[in-house]
Design a protein around this motif. Structure first.
Motif, PDB file in Angstrom:
ATOM      1  N   GLY A   1     -23.170  55.058  58.171  1.00  0.00           N
ATOM      2  CA  GLY A   1     -22.817  53.649  58.303  1.00  0.00           C
ATOM      3  C   GLY A   1     -23.576  52.949  59.421  1.00  0.00           C
ATOM      4  O   GLY A   1     -23.984  53.576  60.403  1.00  0.00           O
ATOM      5  N   HIS A   2     -23.785  51.646  59.214  1.00  0.00           N
ATOM      6  CA  HIS A   2     -24.366  50.771  60.252  1.00  0.00           C
ATOM      7  C   HIS A   2     -25.794  51.206  60.616  1.00  0.00           C
ATOM      8  O   HIS A   2     -26.450  51.845  59.815  1.00  0.00           O
ATOM      9  CB  HIS A   2     -23.431  50.706  61.460  1.00  0.00           C
ATOM     10  N   GLY A   3     -26.259  50.862  61.808  1.00  0.00           N
ATOM     11  CA  GLY A   3     -27.620  51.205  62.227  1.00  0.00           C
ATOM     12  C   GLY A   3     -28.388  49.991  62.712  1.00  0.00           C
ATOM     13  O   GLY A   3     -28.088  48.857  62.335  1.00  0.00           O
TER      14      GLY A   3
ATOM     15  N   GLU B   1     -21.400  54.543  70.238  1.00  0.00           N
ATOM     16  CA  GLU B   1     -21.445  53.668  69.074  1.00  0.00           C
ATOM     17  C   GLU B   1     -21.281  54.419  67.756  1.00  0.00           C
ATOM     18  O   GLU B   1     -21.781  55.537  67.591  1.00  0.00           O
ATOM     19  CB  GLU B   1     -22.769  52.890  69.078  1.00  0.00           C
ATOM     20  N   GLU B   2     -20.597  53.757  66.818  1.00  0.00           N
ATOM     21  CA  GLU B   2     -20.321  54.326  65.499  1.00  0.00           C
ATOM     22  C   GLU B   2     -21.610  54.736  64.787  1.00  0.00           C
ATOM     23  O   GLU B   2     -21.677  55.797  64.173  1.00  0.00           O
ATOM     24  CB  GLU B   2     -19.564  53.298  64.640  1.00  0.00           C
ATOM     25  N   LYS B   3     -22.642  53.892  64.850  1.00  0.00           N
ATOM     26  CA  LYS B   3     -23.889  54.166  64.122  1.00  0.00           C
ATOM     27  C   LYS B   3     -24.496  55.514  64.508  1.00  0.00           C
ATOM     28  O   LYS B   3     -25.074  56.209  63.666  1.00  0.00           O
ATOM     29  CB  LYS B   3     -24.905  53.040  64.344  1.00  0.00           C
TER      30      LYS B   3
ATOM     31  N   ILE C   1     -20.537  57.390  55.501  1.00  0.00           N
ATOM     32  CA  ILE C   1     -19.876  57.999  56.666  1.00  0.00           C
ATOM     33  C   ILE C   1     -19.643  56.936  57.745  1.00  0.00           C
ATOM     34  O   ILE C   1     -20.584  56.265  58.175  1.00  0.00           O
ATOM     35  CB  ILE C   1     -20.759  59.129  57.257  1.00  0.00           C
ATOM     36  N   HIS C   2     -18.394  56.819  58.169  1.00  0.00           N
ATOM     37  CA  HIS C   2     -18.024  55.808  59.175  1.00  0.00           C
ATOM     38  C   HIS C   2     -17.045  56.374  60.187  1.00  0.00           C
ATOM     39  O   HIS C   2     -16.457  57.437  59.983  1.00  0.00           O
ATOM     40  CB  HIS C   2     -17.387  54.593  58.487  1.00  0.00           C
ATOM     41  N   LEU C   3     -16.876  55.605  61.276  1.00  0.00           N
ATOM     42  CA  LEU C   3     -15.846  55.899  62.269  1.00  0.00           C
ATOM     43  C   LEU C   3     -14.932  54.700  62.365  1.00  0.00           C
ATOM     44  O   LEU C   3     -15.387  53.555  62.251  1.00  0.00           O
ATOM     45  CB  LEU C   3     -16.480  56.187  63.640  1.00  0.00           C
ATOM     46  N   ASN C   4     -13.669  54.983  62.592  1.00  0.00           N
ATOM     47  CA  ASN C   4     -12.625  53.983  62.522  1.00  0.00           C
ATOM     48  C   ASN C   4     -12.325  53.378  63.887  1.00  0.00           C
ATOM     49  O   ASN C   4     -12.756  53.890  64.918  1.00  0.00           O
ATOM     50  CB  ASN C   4     -11.366  54.658  61.971  1.00  0.00           C
TER      51      ASN C   4
ATOM     52  N   MET D   1     -13.891  44.626  58.811  1.00  0.00           N
ATOM     53  CA  MET D   1     -14.709  45.165  59.893  1.00  0.00           C
ATOM     54  C   MET D   1     -15.957  45.843  59.318  1.00  0.00           C
ATOM     55  O   MET D   1     -17.077  45.607  59.761  1.00  0.00           O
ATOM     56  CB  MET D   1     -13.862  46.195  60.652  1.00  0.00           C
ATOM     57  N   GLU D   2     -15.731  46.697  58.291  1.00  0.00           N
ATOM     58  CA  GLU D   2     -16.852  47.439  57.700  1.00  0.00           C
ATOM     59  C   GLU D   2     -17.769  46.521  56.898  1.00  0.00           C
ATOM     60  O   GLU D   2     -18.964  46.756  56.803  1.00  0.00           O
ATOM     61  CB  GLU D   2     -16.329  48.577  56.804  1.00  0.00           C
ATOM     62  N   ASN D   3     -17.198  45.497  56.303  1.00  0.00           N
ATOM     63  CA  ASN D   3     -18.022  44.585  55.519  1.00  0.00           C
ATOM     64  C   ASN D   3     -18.846  43.669  56.416  1.00  0.00           C
ATOM     65  O   ASN D   3     -19.740  42.982  55.950  1.00  0.00           O
ATOM     66  CB  ASN D   3     -17.152  43.752  54.573  1.00  0.00           C
TER      67      ASN D   3
HETATM   68 ZN   LIG Z   1     -18.230  51.543  59.814  1.00  0.00          ZN
END
Ligand SMILES: [Zn+2]
Length: 423
Positions: A201-203, A216-218, A269-272, A301-303
């Motif tokens: 996820g993200h980046g 960071e989640e990314k 794959i993500h983190l909450n 949030m994810e969108n």
């Molecule tokens: Zn995410």
């Protein structure tokens, strides 16, 4: 001369008889290839009931379906060497009755339950094991079964059948589809390996959520994704990444990459993150609309409404979801999500020795899953908003446990040798 002819004829007759015996033996040998259920046991494990069916022979093929208060397991090319009521008088709630039907080649196990019940079914080479419990009574019903198969090596279906026959109803487990080739998995070097597209996820300019200490989640998502890729490759899967560096990729581009690759599964794959910093655990999502407020908040949030993903005037996600419902592989995705949730929680708990919160397999309006032509799920691997879970998520051992859990669930999915659901 006549005697010689007669003895010659007798020799030929003996040869033919021997050939017939050989063919019969071969025939018997072929029949022995089919599976036989040779024993059955039932035991109570807290609120759960565990049933084990011992298998002799190879290639037990099963298909699971739910019918109101009954769970049916249809076994093809299988014979029953157990009684029609193997547990007569020993059934325990929620199991009311177990009936075994031998159809002279095909067989069926019918499990009648009382009330709403959860179930988990796993097939290993020598056993078919079922666990049932009253709905919600056991937090991870499948964990003991999945832990038992942890050391097994999986012979992945080389020809990973497209899941073109989804079962009826969202509650049906689709782990055991009826393959179009009659169900016999013949390893064929010409068949391609199943492809799994892993999406960290993200980046880039979108860091995702972050921990109090600034992790960071990314970054964590990419680390887990890289481990998952290796874990899947080790299991014979052609696993690829939508990004392998700290790069920004628009959400719709991610499923486009998966579609272009002809991927069989898409795993994001993500983190909450939660305003309540005490919240911990793993949850797995598949695409659908929901009225659950916490999920809507997470999906927002994810969108990336704040991150500039949604173009002004772009199509409304709600309408896209309605539009997609016909073609989207919701049943397969739900089945995969349940399997990933159970295996990942079991793996993470085994690694840490502490109880990992199983927040469940849920549906949510996640934009990154829109447009995927294959079963697709989004795994929220833990909460960066919880300080101790944020620390765990940075540890290589914990990341590996999560990656192994997801990989194991994917292997179960391709092998169609496990199912988790409720009735
Ligand atoms: Zn995410």
């Amino acid at each position: 001369m006549a005697a010689e002819i007669r003895s010659g004829a007798a020799a030929i007759a003996r040869a033919i008889a021997a050939l017939c015996m050989l063919l019969l033996a071969l025939g018997a040998g072929h029949a022995a290839l089919a599976a036989t259920i040779v024993g059955a046991a039932i035991a109570k494990d807290g609120p759960a009931v565990e049933m084990r069916f011992a298998i002799r022979g190879r290639g037990l093929r099963w298909r699971l379906s739910t019918h109101r208060q009954e769970l049916w397991i249809d076994l093809s090319d299988t014979r029953m060497r157990i009684g029609a009521r193997p547990f007569a008088g020993r059934e325990a709630s929620p199991v009311a009755s177990v009936t075994v039907i031998d159809g002279g080649g095909a067989a069926r196990i019918v499990i009648g339950v009382v009330g709403r019940a959860d179930y988990a079914v796993v097939r290993t080479p020598r056993e078919l094991t079922l666990r049932l419990a009253p709905a919600g009574a056991v937090s991870n019903l499948a964990a003991p079964l999945l832990a038992a198969t942890r050391s097994e090596s999986f012979a992945l279906r080389r020809n990973a059948q497209p899941r073109s026959h989804p079962p009826r109803g969202a509650e049906l487990a689709s782990a055991a589809p009826a393959p179009s080739n009659g169900g016999v998995v013949r390893p064929n070097p010409a068949d391609r390996r199943p492809i799994v597209m892993i999406d960290p996820g993200h980046g880039g300019r979108d860091p995702g959520t972050e921990s109090a200490s600034g992790v960071e989640e990314k970054e964590i998502a990419l680390q887990i994704a890289v481990r998952l890729r290796s874990a899947l490759i080790a299991r014979g899967v052609d696993a690829r990444l939508t990004r392998s560096a700290d790069a920004f990729i628009p959400l719709d581009e991610r499923t486009r990459i998966a579609n272009a690759a002809g991927a069989d599964l898409f795993v994001s794959i993500h983190l909450n993150s939660s305003p309540d910093t005490a919240t911990t655990g793993i949850e797995t999502y598949y695409l659908n609309n929901t009225t659950d407020r916490a999920t809507i908040r997470l999906a927002r949030m994810e969108n990336g409404v704040a991150g500039g993903y949604s173009a002004p005037g772009g199509p409304d996600l709600h309408y896209i979801l309605i539009d997609l419902r016909q073609q989207y592989k919701a049943n397969e995705s739900a089945s995969l999500a349940r399997m990933i949730e159970a295996a990942t929680v079991a793996g993470a708990a085994a690694e840490t020795g502490i109880k990992v919160n199983e927040l469940g397999a849920r549906q949510g309006p996640f934009y990154v899953l829109v447009g995927a032509l294959m079963p697709s799920v989004l795994v929220e691997c833990g909460f960066l908003s919880n300080p101790s879970e944020a620390l765990l998520l940075q540890s290589p051992a914990y990341q590996q446990a999560i990656a192994d859990g997801i990989a194991q669930a994917v292997a179960h999915y391709f092998n169609a040798d496990a199912a988790i659901g409720n009735l």
